[in-house]
Scaffold this motif. Structure first.
Motif, PDB file in Angstrom:
ATOM      1  N   GLU A   1       0.856  -1.192   0.000  1.00  0.00           N
ATOM      2  CA  GLU A   1       0.000   0.000   0.000  1.00  0.00           C
ATOM      3  C   GLU A   1       0.889   1.238   0.000  1.00  0.00           C
ATOM      4  OE1 GLU A   1      -2.704  -0.246   3.263  1.00  0.00           O
ATOM      5  OE2 GLU A   1      -3.607  -2.096   2.534  1.00  0.00           O
ATOM      6  N   PRO A   2       1.503   1.520  -1.142  1.00  0.00           N
ATOM      7  CA  PRO A   2       2.450   2.632  -1.163  1.00  0.00           C
ATOM      8  C   PRO A   2       1.742   3.981  -1.028  1.00  0.00           C
ATOM      9  CG  PRO A   2       2.122   1.762  -3.369  1.00  0.00           C
ATOM     10  CD  PRO A   2       1.373   0.862  -2.444  1.00  0.00           C
ATOM     11  N   GLY A   3       2.303   4.827  -0.204  1.00  0.00           N
ATOM     12  CA  GLY A   3       1.698   6.149   0.027  1.00  0.00           C
ATOM     13  C   GLY A   3       2.397   7.209  -0.801  1.00  0.00           C
ATOM     14  N   TYR A   4       2.267   7.064  -2.117  1.00  0.00           N
ATOM     15  CA  TYR A   4       2.898   8.072  -2.969  1.00  0.00           C
ATOM     16  C   TYR A   4       2.294   9.441  -2.696  1.00  0.00           C
ATOM     17  CZ  TYR A   4       4.405   3.878  -5.385  1.00  0.00           C
ATOM     18  OH  TYR A   4       4.942   2.655  -5.662  1.00  0.00           O
ATOM     19  N   LEU A   5       3.062  10.466  -3.002  1.00  0.00           N
ATOM     20  CA  LEU A   5       2.615  11.828  -2.724  1.00  0.00           C
ATOM     21  C   LEU A   5       1.734  12.314  -3.866  1.00  0.00           C
ATOM     22  CD1 LEU A   5       5.986  13.228  -1.354  1.00  0.00           C
ATOM     23  CD2 LEU A   5       4.093  12.184  -0.108  1.00  0.00           C
ATOM     24  N   GLY A   6       0.471  12.525  -3.552  1.00  0.00           N
ATOM     25  CA  GLY A   6      -0.504  12.870  -4.587  1.00  0.00           C
ATOM     26  C   GLY A   6      -0.187  14.154  -5.311  1.00  0.00           C
ATOM     27  N   GLU A   7       0.548  15.047  -4.659  1.00  0.00           N
ATOM     28  CA  GLU A   7       0.840  16.342  -5.279  1.00  0.00           C
ATOM     29  C   GLU A   7       1.957  16.248  -6.311  1.00  0.00           C
ATOM     30  OE1 GLU A   7       1.250  15.483  -2.099  1.00  0.00           O
ATOM     31  OE2 GLU A   7       2.856  16.610  -1.097  1.00  0.00           O
ATOM     32  N   LEU A   8       2.647  15.106  -6.370  1.00  0.00           N
ATOM     33  CA  LEU A   8       3.707  14.912  -7.363  1.00  0.00           C
ATOM     34  C   LEU A   8       3.163  14.150  -8.562  1.00  0.00           C
ATOM     35  CD1 LEU A   8       6.750  13.750  -5.172  1.00  0.00           C
ATOM     36  CD2 LEU A   8       6.029  16.072  -5.704  1.00  0.00           C
ATOM     37  N   THR A   9       3.816  14.316  -9.711  1.00  0.00           N
ATOM     38  CA  THR A   9       3.501  13.438 -10.836  1.00  0.00           C
ATOM     39  C   THR A   9       4.232  12.114 -10.616  1.00  0.00           C
ATOM     40  OG1 THR A   9       5.397  14.128 -12.146  1.00  0.00           O
ATOM     41  CG2 THR A   9       3.371  15.434 -12.391  1.00  0.00           C
ATOM     42  N   ALA A  10       3.815  11.118 -11.379  1.00  0.00           N
ATOM     43  CA  ALA A  10       4.462   9.812 -11.234  1.00  0.00           C
ATOM     44  C   ALA A  10       5.961   9.937 -11.524  1.00  0.00           C
ATOM     45  CB  ALA A  10       3.813   8.814 -12.185  1.00  0.00           C
ATOM     46  N   GLY A  11       6.311  10.747 -12.541  1.00  0.00           N
ATOM     47  CA  GLY A  11       7.719  10.933 -12.891  1.00  0.00           C
ATOM     48  C   GLY A  11       8.495  11.606 -11.770  1.00  0.00           C
ATOM     49  N   GLU A  12       7.879  12.615 -11.156  1.00  0.00           N
ATOM     50  CA  GLU A  12       8.565  13.312 -10.053  1.00  0.00           C
ATOM     51  C   GLU A  12       8.767  12.369  -8.872  1.00  0.00           C
ATOM     52  OE1 GLU A  12       6.956  17.895 -10.766  1.00  0.00           O
ATOM     53  OE2 GLU A  12       5.772  16.492  -9.576  1.00  0.00           O
ATOM     54  N   GLN A  13       7.738  11.578  -8.582  1.00  0.00           N
ATOM     55  CA  GLN A  13       7.850  10.638  -7.467  1.00  0.00           C
ATOM     56  C   GLN A  13       8.972   9.634  -7.725  1.00  0.00           C
ATOM     57  OE1 GLN A  13       5.625   9.864  -4.166  1.00  0.00           O
ATOM     58  NE2 GLN A  13       7.838   9.645  -4.285  1.00  0.00           N
ATOM     59  N   LEU A  14       9.016   9.126  -8.967  1.00  0.00           N
ATOM     60  CA  LEU A  14      10.054   8.138  -9.304  1.00  0.00           C
ATOM     61  C   LEU A  14      11.440   8.775  -9.322  1.00  0.00           C
ATOM     62  CD1 LEU A  14       8.007   6.205 -11.984  1.00  0.00           C
ATOM     63  CD2 LEU A  14       8.967   5.211  -9.894  1.00  0.00           C
ATOM     64  N   ASP A  15      11.521  10.037  -9.738  1.00  0.00           N
ATOM     65  CA  ASP A  15      12.810  10.739  -9.701  1.00  0.00           C
ATOM     66  C   ASP A  15      13.292  10.889  -8.258  1.00  0.00           C
ATOM     67  OD1 ASP A  15      13.849  11.223 -12.220  1.00  0.00           O
ATOM     68  OD2 ASP A  15      12.565  12.949 -12.571  1.00  0.00           O
ATOM     69  N   TYR A  16      12.347  11.221  -7.372  1.00  0.00           N
ATOM     70  CA  TYR A  16      12.712  11.386  -5.960  1.00  0.00           C
ATOM     71  C   TYR A  16      13.230  10.067  -5.378  1.00  0.00           C
ATOM     72  CZ  TYR A  16      12.200  11.756  -0.919  1.00  0.00           C
ATOM     73  OH  TYR A  16      12.430  11.709   0.417  1.00  0.00           O
ATOM     74  N   LEU A  17      12.453   8.993  -5.588  1.00  0.00           N
ATOM     75  CA  LEU A  17      12.877   7.698  -5.041  1.00  0.00           C
ATOM     76  C   LEU A  17      14.168   7.231  -5.712  1.00  0.00           C
ATOM     77  CD1 LEU A  17       9.355   6.030  -4.812  1.00  0.00           C
ATOM     78  CD2 LEU A  17      10.774   6.784  -2.902  1.00  0.00           C
ATOM     79  N   GLY A  18      14.293   7.542  -7.002  1.00  0.00           N
ATOM     80  CA  GLY A  18      15.529   7.194  -7.720  1.00  0.00           C
ATOM     81  C   GLY A  18      16.718   7.944  -7.161  1.00  0.00           C
TER      82      GLY A  18
END
Lengths: 305, 266
Positions: free
Chosen positions: A87-104
Motif C-alpha cells: 500500500e504505497p503512500g505516494y505523494l498525490g501532489e507529485l507526478t508519477a515521474g517526479e515521485q520516481l525521480d525522488y525515489l531514484g
C-alpha cells in the motif's frame, strides 16, 4: 552464515506487546532464487517484510540480508535492494515521474532512470498521482522496483490492482530478473502468480511458517484426485492400497485421493475394466486451502533451500 | 541539498505560503492603522482603560499602543505569531514521521539507502527553513506597510524580534517532532503540542495577573518571547533566545535518537 543465501531468517519473532506478529520463523532464500511468500491477511507477511527491511526490531531471532543484520545495518542493506510496498503512500501532489525521480535520487539513480520501465508498463509519468487509478499507482511501484539493478527485489503484493496484461508483464520482469541473477522475495495473495513465478514457496499461517518447499515438491507431495468410471461396481476392498484414500464409491463411479507413489494404484486400475479415468493434480490454491484447513501444529516446516 | 531536504521544503511550501500570505495581509492591515493609534493615543489609551487591566495584561498589552514595541507585542507577538507558529510547527513536525507512516510514504523513503537519521534531519531542516520564511514574512508585512504610512518602525528592532519569533516557532516544531516520533500518532502529537501551547499561554497570563503565581510564568514559553524591549530598546535577549534554542536543539536531538531506535509501525 552461508554466502549463497541472500536472505536468512532464524527464529525470527515479533510481538507487538501481547499481540502476535510472527513466531520463530526460519527460512533462507538463495542467490538468484525467486521465493514466494504466501499467506492470508494477518498471517504475518508484512511483519516479516518489515523485519527484513529493518523497520521493526525483532523480539527474538535474527534476520540478515547479504550477511548483514537487517536491524543494525538497515541502511547498508537498503543499498542492495529495491522494495515495492503493498500500500504505497505516494505523494498525490507529485507526478508519477517526479515521485520516481525522488525515489531514484534516494537510491542514487540518475534522473529519468524510470523512463524505459514506465514506457514498457505504459505508465504516464506526467499525471499527478492523486489522479491515477489504483492499478496505475501500483505500476509506479513495479517501475520503482525494476528501474535499478539492485541484486535483491523485495515485493509485497506488487500486482494487486494490476490488470491481467500488466500481471503478465510483471511475471516477465520477474523472469528477466531471475535470468540476470537477481534474487526476488515475492509476497502475494495471488497463488497462480506465485506458482508461475517462484522456485520455492513459503506459506505462513498464524505467524508461523507452515511450509517451505519448491513449487514442484509442494505440488508433488500433495494428494491427487482420481476419478474412475468402471464397467462394473468394484468389489469391496479393491482400493485398500497404501497412500490411497477412498473418498466415495457410487455404483460404477469411484473417487479416490492418492499421495506419493501412484504405481500400486495404477496397477490395480489396470486390472479392472475401466470406461474412463481422470487424474488431476491440485493447484497451489488447493494446497494452500488444505494447509489452512488443518490444525496449525500439523503443518510441517522445511527451512533450507 | 539532498533530495530528501528538497522534497521536504517542497511539501511545506504550500502551507508556509498560505500562512505567509495571512501574516503579510494581517501585518499590512494593522500597520496601515498604526497612525490612528499614534495620532490618537490619548483617546485610545482612555478607551482601553475601560477594560479590566487583567484582560489587557493577558493579551500582552502593557503600555500604549502608540509604542511600536507594545504595538508589535500586542498584535503580532501575543496573537498572530503563536497561532501561525503553532499551525506551521505542528504541521511540519507531525507530517514526516506519524503522518508519513500513516499514509505509507515513510517505508518507501526508508527502504532506500536513506538512513532514518538523514531522513529526519532533512525534515528538521525543512522546519527550520519554513519557520524562518514565515517569521520573515510576518515581520516584513508589518514593517513594510508601516514604512509606507510613515510609522517609526525600526528595521533592526523588528528584525531582532523576528529572530526570537523564529526561535520560538522552532521550539514548537521541535517539541511537536519529538511527540510525533514518540507516539507515531499524528492526531495525538498535534493535539498534545497544541494543548501544551494553550496551557503555556494561560500560565503566562495568570502569572502576569497573579503575583503569587508568578512562578508559573517561568514554565511558559510566552514568558521568554517579549518583543517590546527588543523593539523599543534594540536589545537582543540572548537569554530568552537561548532558552528556545536549547529546547529546540534538545527536542530535535532526542527526536533523532528516538526515531533511529524505534519500531516504525502504526
Amino acid at each position: 552464515m552461508s554466502m549463497t543465501n541472500v536472505i536468512e531468517a532464524e527464529g525470527l519473532t515479533k510481538w507487538y506487546g501481547s499481540r502476535r506478529g510472527i513466531v520463530e520463523v526460519d527460512f533462507a532464500v538463495a542467490e538468484g532464487e525467486v521465493f514466494g511468500f504466501l499467506g492470508p491477511n494477518g498471517a504475518g507477511k508484512t511483519t516479516t517484510i518489515r523485519l527484513l527491511l529493518g523497520f521493526l526490531r525483532p523480539s527474538a531471532g535474527h534476520a540478515a540480508i547479504f550477511g548483514l543484520d537487517c536491524w543494525a545495518a538497515s541502511s547498508t542493506v537498503h543499498t542492495r535492494l529495491a522494495y515495492v510496498s503493498s500500500e504505497p503512500g505516494y505523494l498525490g501532489e507529485l507526478t508519477a515521474g517526479e515521485q520516481l525521480d525522488y525515489l531514484g535520487a534516494l537510491r542514487g539513480l540518475p534522473r529519468g532512470a524510470w523512463r524505459p520501465m514506465a514506457e514498457r508498463l505504459e505508465l504516464d509519468p506526467t499525471v499527478h498521482i492523486r489522479k491515477l487509478s489504483h492499478g496505475n499507482r501500483q505500476k509506479i511501484g513495479v517501475v520503482h522496483a525494476f528501474m535499478g539493478d539492485e541484486p535483491l527485489l523485495l515485493m509485497d503484493e506488487p500486482t494487486s490492482g494490476l490488470d491481467p496484461l500488466m500481471q503478465r508483464e510483471f511475471l516477465a520482469l520477474v523472469a528477466e530478473a531471475r535470468a540476470a541473477g537477481r534474487t526476488v522475495f515475492l509476497s502475494s495473495h495471488n497463488l497462480p502468480e506465485v506458482e508461475r513465478a517462484c522456485d520455492r514457496v513459503g506459506i505462513i499461517r498464524e505467524g508461523r511458517l507452515a511450509n517451505v518447499s519448491t513449487v514442484g515438491q509442494l505440488l508433488g507431495e500433495h494428494w491427487r484426485s482420481v476419478n474412475l468410471v468402471l464397467e462394473a461396481p468394484p468389489a469391496p476392498g479393491t482400493f485398500d492400497l497404501p497412500n490411497v484414500e477412498v473418498v466415495a464409491i457410487t455404483g460404477r463411479e469411484v473417487h479416490l485421493m492418492v499421495r506419493g507413489d501412484v504405481n500400486p494404484l495404477l496397477a490395480r486400475i489396470a486390472s479392472l475394466a475401466v470406461r474412463d479415468v481422470a487424474i488431476t493434480t491440485p493447484d497451489i490454491e488447493d494446497i494452500f486451502l488444505r494447509l489452512y484447513s488443518a490444525p496449525a501444529t500439523q503443518a510441517p516446516a522445511e527451512a533450507t533451500p | 541539498m539532498s533530495a530528501a531536504f528538497r522534497l521536504e521544503v517542497r511539501r511545506s511550501r504550500s502551507l508556509i505560503l498560505w500562512l505567509a500570505i495571512i501574516a503579510l495581509a494581517y501585518g499590512t492591515f494593522l500597520a496601515v492603522f498604526y497612525p490612528v493609534f499614534r495620532d490618537n493615543y490619548k483617546l485610545v489609551d482612555q478607551y482601553l482603560s475601560l477594560f479590566p487591566k487583567e484582560l489587557m495584561t493577558a493579551f500582552g498589552m502593557e503600555g500604549s499602543l502608540a509604542d511600536p514595541g507594545v504595538f508589535f507585542s500586542t498584535y503580532i507577538g501575543g496573537m498572530l505569531w503563536p497561532i501561525l507558529a503553532a499551525i506551521a510547527g505542528i504541521g511540519m513536525a507531525t507530517r514526516p514521521s506519524a503522518g508519513d507512516l500513516d499514509r505509507g510514504f515513510l517505508e518507501l523513503a526508508l527502504s532506500t539507502p536513506l538512513s532514518r537519521v538523514r531522513y529526519m534531519a532533512a525534515a528538521i531542516g525543512g522546519q527550520i527553513v519554513g519557520m524562518a520564511v514565515l517569521a520573515a514574512a510576518t515581520v516584513a508585512g508589518i514593517y513594510a506597510a508601516g514604512r509606507i504610512v510613515a510609522a517609526p518602525f525600526d528595521l533592526v528592532g523588528f528584525g531582532l524580534a523576528g529572530a526570537v519569533a523564529w526561535a520560538f516557532g522552532c521550539a514548537i516544531a521541535a517539541v511537536g517532532t519529538l511527540l510525533s516520533v514518540a507516539t507515531l500518532n499524528r492526531g495525538l502529537s498535534a493535539g498534545a503540542t497544541a494543548g501544551v501551547l494553550i496551557a503555556m499561554y494561560l500560565a503566562a497570563a495568570i502569572a502576569r495577573i497573579q503575583p503569587d503565581l508568578a512562578w508559573l510564568g517561568d514554565l511558559s514559553a510566552f514568558r521568554y518571547f517579549q518583543a517590546t524591549p527588543i523593539i523599543d530598546e534594540g536589545r537582543f535577549p540572548w537569554g530568552d533566545f537561548s532558552v528556545f534554542g536549547v529546547v529546540a536543539v534538545a527536542a530535535w536531538a532526542l527526536s533523532l535518537w528516538t526515531f533511529r531506535r524505534r519500531d516504525l509501525a502504526a
